[in-house]
Motif scaffolding. Sequence first.
Motif, PDB file in Angstrom:
ATOM      1  N   LYS A 164     -30.095 -58.065  14.300  1.00  0.00           N
ATOM      2  CA  LYS A 164     -29.308 -58.258  15.519  1.00  0.00           C
ATOM      3  C   LYS A 164     -29.163 -59.727  15.900  1.00  0.00           C
ATOM      4  O   LYS A 164     -28.595 -60.028  16.950  1.00  0.00           O
ATOM      5  CB  LYS A 164     -29.960 -57.502  16.679  1.00  0.00           C
ATOM      6  N   MET A 165     -29.663 -60.633  15.078  1.00  0.00           N
ATOM      7  CA  MET A 165     -29.665 -62.055  15.410  1.00  0.00           C
ATOM      8  C   MET A 165     -28.417 -62.756  14.872  1.00  0.00           C
ATOM      9  O   MET A 165     -27.987 -62.498  13.753  1.00  0.00           O
ATOM     10  CB  MET A 165     -30.920 -62.730  14.848  1.00  0.00           C
ATOM     11  N   ASN A 166     -27.872 -63.655  15.699  1.00  0.00           N
ATOM     12  CA  ASN A 166     -26.760 -64.513  15.262  1.00  0.00           C
ATOM     13  C   ASN A 166     -27.262 -65.802  14.627  1.00  0.00           C
ATOM     14  O   ASN A 166     -26.638 -66.312  13.686  1.00  0.00           O
ATOM     15  CB  ASN A 166     -25.858 -64.853  16.448  1.00  0.00           C
ATOM     16  N   ILE A 167     -28.359 -66.352  15.144  1.00  0.00           N
ATOM     17  CA  ILE A 167     -28.952 -67.571  14.597  1.00  0.00           C
ATOM     18  C   ILE A 167     -30.387 -67.255  14.205  1.00  0.00           C
ATOM     19  O   ILE A 167     -31.153 -66.726  15.010  1.00  0.00           O
ATOM     20  CB  ILE A 167     -28.929 -68.731  15.619  1.00  0.00           C
ATOM     21  N   LEU A 168     -30.741 -67.583  12.980  1.00  0.00           N
ATOM     22  CA  LEU A 168     -32.067 -67.281  12.463  1.00  0.00           C
ATOM     23  C   LEU A 168     -32.733 -68.585  12.023  1.00  0.00           C
ATOM     24  O   LEU A 168     -32.189 -69.318  11.191  1.00  0.00           O
ATOM     25  CB  LEU A 168     -31.982 -66.305  11.292  1.00  0.00           C
ATOM     26  N   VAL A 169     -33.907 -68.865  12.591  1.00  0.00           N
ATOM     27  CA  VAL A 169     -34.696 -70.049  12.250  1.00  0.00           C
ATOM     28  C   VAL A 169     -35.997 -69.566  11.620  1.00  0.00           C
ATOM     29  O   VAL A 169     -36.655 -68.668  12.162  1.00  0.00           O
ATOM     30  CB  VAL A 169     -35.000 -70.900  13.501  1.00  0.00           C
ATOM     31  N   GLY A 170     -36.372 -70.162  10.483  1.00  0.00           N
ATOM     32  CA  GLY A 170     -37.598 -69.705   9.843  1.00  0.00           C
ATOM     33  C   GLY A 170     -37.967 -70.528   8.640  1.00  0.00           C
ATOM     34  O   GLY A 170     -37.299 -71.518   8.289  1.00  0.00           O
ATOM     35  N   THR A 171     -39.051 -70.113   7.996  1.00  0.00           N
ATOM     36  CA  THR A 171     -39.546 -70.767   6.784  1.00  0.00           C
ATOM     37  C   THR A 171     -38.919 -70.108   5.561  1.00  0.00           C
ATOM     38  O   THR A 171     -38.476 -68.951   5.625  1.00  0.00           O
ATOM     39  CB  THR A 171     -41.076 -70.661   6.726  1.00  0.00           C
ATOM     40  N   PRO A 172     -38.881 -70.790   4.417  1.00  0.00           N
ATOM     41  CA  PRO A 172     -38.171 -70.241   3.238  1.00  0.00           C
ATOM     42  C   PRO A 172     -38.728 -68.905   2.768  1.00  0.00           C
ATOM     43  O   PRO A 172     -37.961 -68.003   2.413  1.00  0.00           O
ATOM     44  CB  PRO A 172     -38.347 -71.338   2.185  1.00  0.00           C
ATOM     45  N   GLY A 173     -40.071 -68.773   2.737  1.00  0.00           N
ATOM     46  CA  GLY A 173     -40.653 -67.542   2.217  1.00  0.00           C
ATOM     47  C   GLY A 173     -40.300 -66.321   3.037  1.00  0.00           C
ATOM     48  O   GLY A 173     -39.892 -65.284   2.487  1.00  0.00           O
ATOM     49  N   ARG A 174     -40.411 -66.407   4.354  1.00  0.00           N
ATOM     50  CA  ARG A 174     -40.130 -65.253   5.203  1.00  0.00           C
ATOM     51  C   ARG A 174     -38.635 -64.943   5.253  1.00  0.00           C
ATOM     52  O   ARG A 174     -38.237 -63.769   5.271  1.00  0.00           O
ATOM     53  CB  ARG A 174     -40.690 -65.501   6.609  1.00  0.00           C
ATOM     54  N   ILE A 175     -37.777 -65.956   5.275  1.00  0.00           N
ATOM     55  CA  ILE A 175     -36.329 -65.706   5.267  1.00  0.00           C
ATOM     56  C   ILE A 175     -35.915 -65.020   3.974  1.00  0.00           C
ATOM     57  O   ILE A 175     -35.125 -64.067   3.970  1.00  0.00           O
ATOM     58  CB  ILE A 175     -35.563 -67.031   5.472  1.00  0.00           C
ATOM     59  N   SER A 176     -36.443 -65.490   2.841  1.00  0.00           N
ATOM     60  CA  SER A 176     -36.133 -64.857   1.559  1.00  0.00           C
ATOM     61  C   SER A 176     -36.608 -63.411   1.535  1.00  0.00           C
ATOM     62  O   SER A 176     -35.920 -62.521   1.005  1.00  0.00           O
ATOM     63  CB  SER A 176     -36.780 -65.656   0.426  1.00  0.00           C
ATOM     64  N   GLN A 177     -37.766 -63.140   2.119  1.00  0.00           N
ATOM     65  CA  GLN A 177     -38.282 -61.772   2.160  1.00  0.00           C
ATOM     66  C   GLN A 177     -37.368 -60.862   2.975  1.00  0.00           C
ATOM     67  O   GLN A 177     -37.076 -59.726   2.555  1.00  0.00           O
ATOM     68  CB  GLN A 177     -39.688 -61.775   2.747  1.00  0.00           C
ATOM     69  N   HIS A 178     -36.900 -61.333   4.127  1.00  0.00           N
ATOM     70  CA  HIS A 178     -36.011 -60.506   4.949  1.00  0.00           C
ATOM     71  C   HIS A 178     -34.655 -60.303   4.272  1.00  0.00           C
ATOM     72  O   HIS A 178     -34.073 -59.215   4.375  1.00  0.00           O
ATOM     73  CB  HIS A 178     -35.821 -61.151   6.318  1.00  0.00           C
ATOM     74  N   LEU A 179     -34.140 -61.314   3.603  1.00  0.00           N
ATOM     75  CA  LEU A 179     -32.858 -61.144   2.915  1.00  0.00           C
ATOM     76  C   LEU A 179     -32.960 -60.128   1.783  1.00  0.00           C
ATOM     77  O   LEU A 179     -31.984 -59.447   1.460  1.00  0.00           O
ATOM     78  CB  LEU A 179     -32.373 -62.493   2.373  1.00  0.00           C
ATOM     79  N   ASN A 180     -34.127 -60.020   1.178  1.00  0.00           N
ATOM     80  CA  ASN A 180     -34.309 -59.068   0.083  1.00  0.00           C
ATOM     81  C   ASN A 180     -34.643 -57.666   0.574  1.00  0.00           C
ATOM     82  O   ASN A 180     -34.299 -56.689  -0.103  1.00  0.00           O
ATOM     83  CB  ASN A 180     -35.431 -59.551  -0.852  1.00  0.00           C
ATOM     84  N   GLU A 181     -35.300 -57.533   1.733  1.00  0.00           N
ATOM     85  CA  GLU A 181     -35.822 -56.243   2.153  1.00  0.00           C
ATOM     86  C   GLU A 181     -35.132 -55.659   3.375  1.00  0.00           C
ATOM     87  O   GLU A 181     -35.045 -54.435   3.495  1.00  0.00           O
ATOM     88  CB  GLU A 181     -37.325 -56.366   2.441  1.00  0.00           C
ATOM     89  N   ALA A 182     -34.688 -56.505   4.316  1.00  0.00           N
ATOM     90  CA  ALA A 182     -34.105 -55.980   5.556  1.00  0.00           C
ATOM     91  C   ALA A 182     -32.797 -55.257   5.262  1.00  0.00           C
ATOM     92  O   ALA A 182     -31.935 -55.771   4.538  1.00  0.00           O
ATOM     93  CB  ALA A 182     -33.883 -57.110   6.556  1.00  0.00           C
ATOM     94  N   VAL A 183     -32.635 -54.055   5.831  1.00  0.00           N
ATOM     95  CA  VAL A 183     -31.477 -53.220   5.509  1.00  0.00           C
ATOM     96  C   VAL A 183     -30.223 -53.702   6.227  1.00  0.00           C
ATOM     97  O   VAL A 183     -29.170 -53.879   5.623  1.00  0.00           O
ATOM     98  CB  VAL A 183     -31.780 -51.753   5.884  1.00  0.00           C
ATOM     99  N   GLY A 184     -30.310 -53.942   7.530  1.00  0.00           N
ATOM    100  CA  GLY A 184     -29.117 -54.272   8.301  1.00  0.00           C
ATOM    101  C   GLY A 184     -28.763 -55.733   8.341  1.00  0.00           C
ATOM    102  O   GLY A 184     -27.846 -56.115   9.074  1.00  0.00           O
ATOM    103  N   LEU A 185     -29.467 -56.589   7.590  1.00  0.00           N
ATOM    104  CA  LEU A 185     -29.202 -58.024   7.633  1.00  0.00           C
ATOM    105  C   LEU A 185     -28.037 -58.352   6.697  1.00  0.00           C
ATOM    106  O   LEU A 185     -28.183 -58.382   5.472  1.00  0.00           O
ATOM    107  CB  LEU A 185     -30.457 -58.802   7.224  1.00  0.00           C
ATOM    108  N   GLU A 186     -26.874 -58.601   7.275  1.00  0.00           N
ATOM    109  CA  GLU A 186     -25.667 -58.919   6.512  1.00  0.00           C
ATOM    110  C   GLU A 186     -25.361 -60.403   6.633  1.00  0.00           C
ATOM    111  O   GLU A 186     -25.450 -60.984   7.717  1.00  0.00           O
ATOM    112  CB  GLU A 186     -24.476 -58.096   7.020  1.00  0.00           C
TER     113      GLU A 186
END
Length: 768
Positions: A164-186
């Motif tokens: 549900k986020m428009n702007i996402l701030v984070g570290t490389p490892g956690r962002i990569s994990q969410h891009l690979n696993e999160a279902v609704g993250l487009e």
Amino acid sequence: MAKKFSRQVKTEKRKSNRVQNKDLLLKLKEQIDTYDVAKEQPSQFEDLPLSQGTLQGLKEASFVKLTDVQRKTIPVSLKREDVMATARTGSGKTLAFLIPTIEALVHAQITEFDGLAALIVSPTRELAIQTFEVLTKIGKYNSFSAGLVTGGKDVKYERERVSKMNILVGTPGRISQHLNEAVGLETSNLQVLVLDEADRCLDMGFKRQIDSILGHLPPTRQTLLFSATQSDSVQDLARLSLTTPQRIGVSDDNEMVNSNGTSTVPDSLSQYYVKVPLNEKLDILWSFIKSHLKCKILVFFSSSKQVQYAYESFRTLQPGIPLLKLYGRHKQTSRMETTVKFSQAQHACLFATDIVARGLDFPAIDWVIQLDCPEDAATYVHRVGRAARFGRKGKSLLMLLPTEEEGGMLKRLEPIKIDRMNIKQKVKKTIRPQLQSLCFHDPVMKNLAQRAFISYFRSVYVQKDKEIFRVEELPSDKFAESLGLPGAPKIKMRGNTGAAREKKNASRQLLALEQTNDDGEVVEEENKKVRTKYDRMFERQNQTVLSDKFINLTGGDGGDGAADAEDDDEDDFIQVKRKDHQLVEEELPDMSIPVSKRQAKKALSKKLSSASKGNATKLKFDDDGVAHAIYELEDEADFAKAGDAKSQKEAFVEKETHLMTAADVEDKQTAKDKKQEKKRKRKEAERRMREEEEESASGSEAADYGVDLDRDLQSSSDEEEDESPASKKPKWFETSKQKKSQVAEIEEIEQPQTLEDLEALTQRLLQG
């Protein structure tokens, strides 16, 4: 009628606001397109074509004047061009990429239903948190949703909200994990990608995660890459992620960067160095802290174990100033508390590793002390950049060993002016007796000291510049004594060092010559024998169970096994007496294998053995039935008809390159399709789970409303037995019991064998 009229008024007001906002955005777009970056010299944020909400957020956060990097990067970024910027530490890089990010989303009219529109990648958790805090301050008058994802937090909690986020701030490892696993993250609607401290991301080993992030993002995006230094790895990353970028702060005549690529330090920073023996570092640090109790001090160590020991020992001795520690293996909550405390403190001393050397803005640091030598000039610049930020004054002190000064560390820092500082002997105090007492009475402190000793030697050992970092010249005994240890712990370094490496690379002939005497005879070792792993096992001191038996069997230690066996027949029931036997070849049996004359002749004849020319004699048949050798070589004449060898080689390489490129594209597409299919299946599974939960919840509610009225007439004893109210949503154990009860209602019946059995079964079923 009044409600209907008020609803119409609100609708018309929303329409007018929408039209007004659209007209304002069109005017801002025209101003950005006509803005001349070369001629305009803005000094304040109001001079830039920014939206009213962003200007109001900047004003309330007390951001008024532009810095050099902001003046040069923000106008270019507003034109939606890729930017590769290099600026010194403390120059305001955070606002330089946050403002264009917010403005890009404003012009794209992003809403909460549009998904992820901006992605900001930071190397450390502290820097990501700091960036997120600045974003919430300047962007609070916009309707975007922003999220922070870092390591050390609950992944499931983030996964439910990250889509549900428009702007996402984070570290490389956690962002990569969410891009690979999160279902609704487009990511199909992504507008801006920001890589903050890109060189640090690559130095910390996040290259694989960054490549994974870039693989999920669309190519039609704006990329902003910010770094304090430029290296080859950053250039490679820029080629992969940026399209014709505008390079800012990279040219030789730029005031922010030196010719060697190392960013300069602020002019308001006073830099000093002192030559210190290794065993006096803690004494000098203690003396410095005691003489600067009204200052804010940041001390850099090379490892976390040294930070722990220095913090615990100094806290026990109580120098008279608040002490803090910060390193990578801390828990996230503890790291956050330490960062906030040090930022808000007026007088404090923070012991830290290089995790805080990049990007973090601690207000009003007076002194930055580098207790251990930095690995290169870039690390030095980032460390001292924590002081003298945004025009404030600050000081730094670098402690160098005599070997590090002789090795040329100051030459590596030649573009930077560093003055030498002399230590007054009357100010210098020693804490060696106190540390020895701590290690003697407290085993935990002794363990921390040993780990600090080992970690320091290993940190020096792994350095690449061996001219400066000479681990073999470090005074280990004196250093251990300065930490309070009775002796130097044994250290096992990985790999071969010193004499072991020289012996390994030495010539075997030279080693043989070293073993000869003056007469040229080879000197043999007495009682030389091949040592096996069992020999080494029995030679260990802790192997006391079988060592005596082994000595008696082999006759070791100069004794006779038979004599020992006579002394103690009960224990040594087996004895072996070694004897050298003389072997007569005539008496030995014939063990040779019979060979025919033909085979012997072929084996001994060079002509017959080379008849096959090393090629196999086995044949294979083609489609036409013609026999060919397995490794059939092309004739020289046929090879010459196809052209020279060089052209054939180039043609073959070009052909294989095209095939490999096509296969690579196909493999990437297959992998992408697999990821999308995996996401789709996970999303479908979650949807089914939600539907089942809703159905079960609705079923339980219906059951609650359909309760028989006779329940009210139950006795009080029954009410006491079941006091817990029935929940609307059945629990997992309730559903399992229900399933078990359903299974229990099924009755097993034997198969009828005769007509009478069938009639009895029919009557039984009709009655039931």
